[in-house]
Structures are given as C-alpha cells and as structure tokens.
Design an enzyme around this catalytic site. Structure first.
Site, PDB file in Angstrom:
ATOM      1  N   TYR A 143     -15.004   4.407   9.105  1.00 25.93           N
ATOM      2  CA  TYR A 143     -13.543   4.263   9.136  1.00 25.93           C
ATOM      3  C   TYR A 143     -12.992   4.803  10.457  1.00 25.93           C
ATOM      4  O   TYR A 143     -12.133   4.186  11.082  1.00 25.93           O
ATOM      5  CB  TYR A 143     -12.971   5.047   7.948  1.00 25.93           C
ATOM      6  CG  TYR A 143     -11.478   5.026   7.807  1.00 25.93           C
ATOM      7  CD1 TYR A 143     -10.821   3.896   7.326  1.00 25.93           C
ATOM      8  CD2 TYR A 143     -10.711   6.151   8.101  1.00 25.93           C
ATOM      9  CE1 TYR A 143      -9.451   3.888   7.166  1.00 25.93           C
ATOM     10  CE2 TYR A 143      -9.338   6.154   7.935  1.00 25.93           C
ATOM     11  CZ  TYR A 143      -8.716   5.014   7.470  1.00 25.93           C
ATOM     12  OH  TYR A 143      -7.351   5.016   7.304  1.00 25.93           O
ATOM     13  N   GLY A 189       0.826  -1.211   0.000  1.00 28.22           N
ATOM     14  CA  GLY A 189       0.000   0.000   0.000  1.00 28.22           C
ATOM     15  C   GLY A 189       0.859   1.259   0.000  1.00 28.22           C
ATOM     16  O   GLY A 189       2.099   1.195   0.047  1.00 28.22           O
TER      17      GLY A 189
HETATM   18  O1  GFB Z   1      -9.365  13.433   0.217  1.00 31.11           O
HETATM   19  P1  GFB Z   1     -10.825  13.287   0.392  1.00 31.11           P
HETATM   20  O2  GFB Z   1     -11.505  12.293  -0.484  1.00 31.11           O
HETATM   21  O3  GFB Z   1     -11.183  12.883   1.869  1.00 31.11           O
HETATM   22  O4  GFB Z   1     -11.525  14.705   0.123  1.00 31.11           O
HETATM   23  P2  GFB Z   1     -11.378  13.584   3.305  1.00 31.11           P
HETATM   24  C1  GFB Z   1     -11.050  15.894   0.670  1.00 31.11           C
HETATM   25  C2  GFB Z   1     -11.841  17.075   0.164  1.00 31.11           C
HETATM   26  O5  GFB Z   1     -11.564  17.264  -1.225  1.00 31.11           O
HETATM   27  C3  GFB Z   1     -13.365  16.954   0.282  1.00 31.11           C
HETATM   28  C4  GFB Z   1     -12.777  17.454  -1.925  1.00 31.11           C
HETATM   29  O6  GFB Z   1     -13.893  18.201   0.662  1.00 31.11           O
HETATM   30  C5  GFB Z   1     -13.780  16.608  -1.143  1.00 31.11           C
HETATM   31  O7  GFB Z   1     -15.124  16.982  -1.441  1.00 31.11           O
HETATM   32  N1  GFB Z   1     -12.600  17.064  -3.338  1.00 31.11           N
HETATM   33  C6  GFB Z   1     -12.660  17.917  -4.406  1.00 31.11           C
HETATM   34  C7  GFB Z   1     -12.361  15.824  -3.811  1.00 31.11           C
HETATM   35  N2  GFB Z   1     -12.508  17.233  -5.557  1.00 31.11           N
HETATM   36  C8  GFB Z   1     -12.320  15.938  -5.209  1.00 31.11           C
HETATM   37  C9  GFB Z   1     -12.091  14.766  -5.987  1.00 31.11           C
HETATM   38  O8  GFB Z   1     -12.042  14.760  -7.203  1.00 31.11           O
HETATM   39  N3  GFB Z   1     -11.907  13.601  -5.287  1.00 31.11           N
HETATM   40  C10 GFB Z   1     -11.948  13.547  -3.923  1.00 31.11           C
HETATM   41  N4  GFB Z   1     -11.744  12.376  -3.306  1.00 31.11           N
HETATM   42  N5  GFB Z   1     -12.200  14.662  -3.174  1.00 31.11           N
HETATM   43  C11 GFB Z   1     -10.972  11.153   3.996  1.00 31.11           C
HETATM   44  C12 GFB Z   1     -11.749  10.201   4.853  1.00 31.11           C
HETATM   45  O9  GFB Z   1     -11.634  12.324   4.175  1.00 31.11           O
HETATM   46  O10 GFB Z   1      -9.647  11.369   4.403  1.00 31.11           O
HETATM   47  C13 GFB Z   1     -10.970   9.060   5.321  1.00 31.11           C
HETATM   48  O11 GFB Z   1     -12.920   9.838   4.156  1.00 31.11           O
HETATM   49  C14 GFB Z   1      -9.574   9.432   5.774  1.00 31.11           C
HETATM   50  O12 GFB Z   1     -11.649   8.429   6.338  1.00 31.11           O
HETATM   51  C15 GFB Z   1      -8.894  10.274   4.754  1.00 31.11           C
HETATM   52  O13 GFB Z   1      -9.584  10.100   7.007  1.00 31.11           O
HETATM   53  C16 GFB Z   1      -7.503  10.723   5.171  1.00 31.11           C
HETATM   54  O14 GFB Z   1     -10.158  14.321   3.737  1.00 31.11           O
HETATM   55  O15 GFB Z   1     -12.637  14.380   3.342  1.00 31.11           O
END
Ligand code: GFB
Length: 318
Positions: free
Chosen positions: A140, A17
């Site tokens: 999670y 990973g």
């Molecule tokens: O990184 P992310 O998916 O997770 O999203 P979290 C962070 C922020 O980026 C959110 C925005 O506000 C999303 O709406 N965002 C904007 C996007 N564009 C995009 C995109 O194209 N893809 C994604 N993925 N996000 C996770 C947790 O939270 O972080 C886990 O769900 C874990 O449990 C991890 O803690 C580190 O930071 O919101």
C-alpha cells in the site's frame, strides 16, 4: 488555482468511502453545489479509457482523489496485489486524466505509512524515501508513494497544481467495522460493543504497545476543503514539494486506546492480547507544522470522536 466559485465542478472520487463521503458532506454543507460523483459500478477508476471519457464528458475543475483500496494491518498483509495494483491503477488513471482535462487543483490522499519505519518522530514530509518501509503495509505504501511522486512530477514538468495530503490513521462514521479487514479503531468499537452483552473477554491483536495517532474523518474533510480554498502561492510557499501531513499532533498506545473505547462503550470486562498477530510499525506520529502554519488544526477530541462513531455504528441495521 484555489477553489472560490460555489458552482465549480468538483469531482470527489470515492464518495462512498470513509474519506470521500466526509469530503462530499463537508463541501456540500459549505455551499459547493456542483459535486460530481460516480459509483464503482458506474465507473471503474482502474480503467484509464473509461476515466478519460468521464473527464472529457464532465470537465471537472477540481478533483479530490479519495478512491482507494484500504484496510487494516491484516488486510494489507493478506492481499498485496489488491493494495498495490488497484491503488496504482486508480491513481494513475485519475491523475493523468485530470491533467489532460486541465483540472485546476487536484488533492491526492496519501497516507502516513509512506514514511520509513524508523524515521525520526514526529514524521516530517522530508522523511519520504529516506529508509525502508514497514513490511506489513509496504504494498500500500509503495502505491501511495507512487501517487505522491506522480503529483510531484506533474507539478514539476507541467506546473500542475496537484497536492498530496498525508492523513494519519482515520476513523469516523461510515468506516469499515468488519473485524477481519478493518483498522483498529472500528475493530475495537465492534468488539467492545459485542462484548457488553457476551461479557468478554476482548482480544487485542499484537502487544498493545504500538502507538498510533487518530484523526476524525470530519477533521480531514475540513482540511481538504481548507487546502482546496488556499491561495496557490501561499500553498506553494508552505509545501514546495506539494506534501502536507494531516494529523492531531499526539498519539496513544493501542492498549490505552482499547481502554478508552471500552470506557466510552461501557465495557468493564477483561482485555487480552493475541501476540500471534502483527504489531506493525511501532509508532507513526506526524509533524503537522505545515498545516498549522497555514492556519488549520484538528478540532475533534478523541473521546468525543469515538463516542460519535460508536453512536453511528450502533444505529446501523445488523
Ligand atoms: O489500524 P491497524 O489495522 O493498522 O492496526 P496500522 C493498528 C495497530 O492496532 C496494530 C493493533 O498494532 C494492530 O496489531 N490492533 C489491536 C488491531 N487489535 C486490533 C484489531 O482488532 N484490529 C486491527 N486492525 N488492529 C495500517 C496500514 O496500519 O494503517 C495501512 O496497514 C494504512 O497501510 C493504515 O497506513 C492507516 O496502523 O498498523
């Protein structure tokens, strides 16, 4: 007990990973020559019988528990069973077997999403269980909280040297770049890289206003080695509850992050917002005082880390 012997048997769980591969690389490059690893097909870490048999056979002295079901905001929200059950099963089997096998020190990788959504920023380790969680990742987070608590329970009941590191949002070479399931930073590298030829626009999920802190996985790997090598009395003094946040100490809005990625990748087209997608927690900046007091700080600037990650991504076969 601290890691000193370059020939010590070190089990890196999850070595394929993002985190595990960086930790294995860091330990190997630092002269540790007896890393023990298993792929998912060789050992199902959710199976406590198989995990105990593995510990009996290999007798690892140190464990880095980096194996986990992970994903971005939408993946977390879509597959609650996988994020709760798989993580509970993996960490319970490994932590229990590590104690039974007499492991000298175990490092459990938690996450900063364990802290309450509205906890004061920057988030201190003491904020654990002081309020409700962010709903998009509570499955999670509950699993990771159970892992932190299991390590604390083994410390308290059996004097085990089990420590939890809480890294902030991670990124780096080897990450998942699938835009449906990835975290934001690899998703943006994927989107902007593609938009250079298509011309855009690039769509961001949510409002673009949430703030996140990004740590290069090689910085985390150095933190893991640093903690493995720290004297147990010093470590206990700095973190009596066995918890240490790992981050860079500064954050950025998602919109500014997007502009930075666009700049690094060389995209100058339009950036749009999709408010139908969740924002998640408004902010999760961590307090890294415990780690800095011990003598560790992150060293990879965000722009450089993004460029490094983009180079790795661009070199992968499509
Ligand atoms: O990184 P992310 O998916 O997770 O999203 P979290 C962070 C922020 O980026 C959110 C925005 O506000 C999303 O709406 N965002 C904007 C996007 N564009 C995009 C995109 O194209 N893809 C994604 N993925 N996000 C996770 C947790 O939270 O972080 C886990 O769900 C874990 O449990 C991890 O803690 C580190 O930071 O919101």
């Amino acid at each position: 007990m601290r890691l000193e012997d370059p020939h010590a048997r070190i089990f890196v769980a999850g070595h394929r990973g993002l985190v595990g591969s960086a930790v294995a690389r860091e330990l190997g490059e630092s002269g540790y020559d007896h890393l023990v690893t298993r792929t998912r097909s060789e050992l199902d870490l959710r199976d406590p019988t198989a995990v105990s048999r593995f510990f009996d056979a290999e007798r690892p002295e140190f464990v880095v528990l980096a194996a986990a079901r992970v994903g971005g905001i939408l993946a977390n929200d879509t597959w609650p069973v996988d994020f709760l059950y798989d993580n509970l099963a993996i960490q319970t089997a490994v932590i229990h077997a590590a104690h039974a096998a007499g492991v000298r020190r175990l490092i459990f990788l938690g996450s900063t999403c364990i802290y309450p959504k509205r906890a004061p920023q920057p988030l201190r380790e003491e904020a654990l269980l002081t309020g409700p969680l962010e709903p998009t990742n509570e499955w999670y987070a509950v699993a990771k909280i159970a892992g932190v608590k299991l390590c604390q329970a083994f410390r308290r009941q059996h004097g085990a040297d089990f420590v939890s590191l809480m890294p902030t949002n991670l990124y780096g070479p080897g990450d998942n770049f699938d835009p449906r399931t990835s975290h934001v930073l690899p998703a943006l590298i994927h989107k902007f890289d593609g938009a250079r030829s298509s011309g855009g626009p690039v769509t961001l999920w949510g409002s673009g206003t949430p703030r996140r802190e990004f740590l290069h996985v090689d910085d985390l790997a150095r933190a893991v080695r640093f903690i493995l090598e720290t004297d147990e009395h010093v470590l206990h003094g700095a973190a009596p509850d066995g918890m240490l946040n790992v981050g860079v100490g500064e954050d950025i809005t998602i919109y500014d992050l997007a502009r930075l990625v666009a700049d690094v990748v060389g995209y100058d087209g339009r950036i749009e917002l999709d408010p139908s997608k969740p924002d998640g927690t408004p902010r999760k900046l961590v307090d890294v005082t415990r780690m800095t007091d011990l003598g560790w700080t992150a060293s990879i600037p965000l722009r450089q880390g993004i460029a490094d990650t983009w180079r790795w991504y661009a070199a992968q076969p499509r």
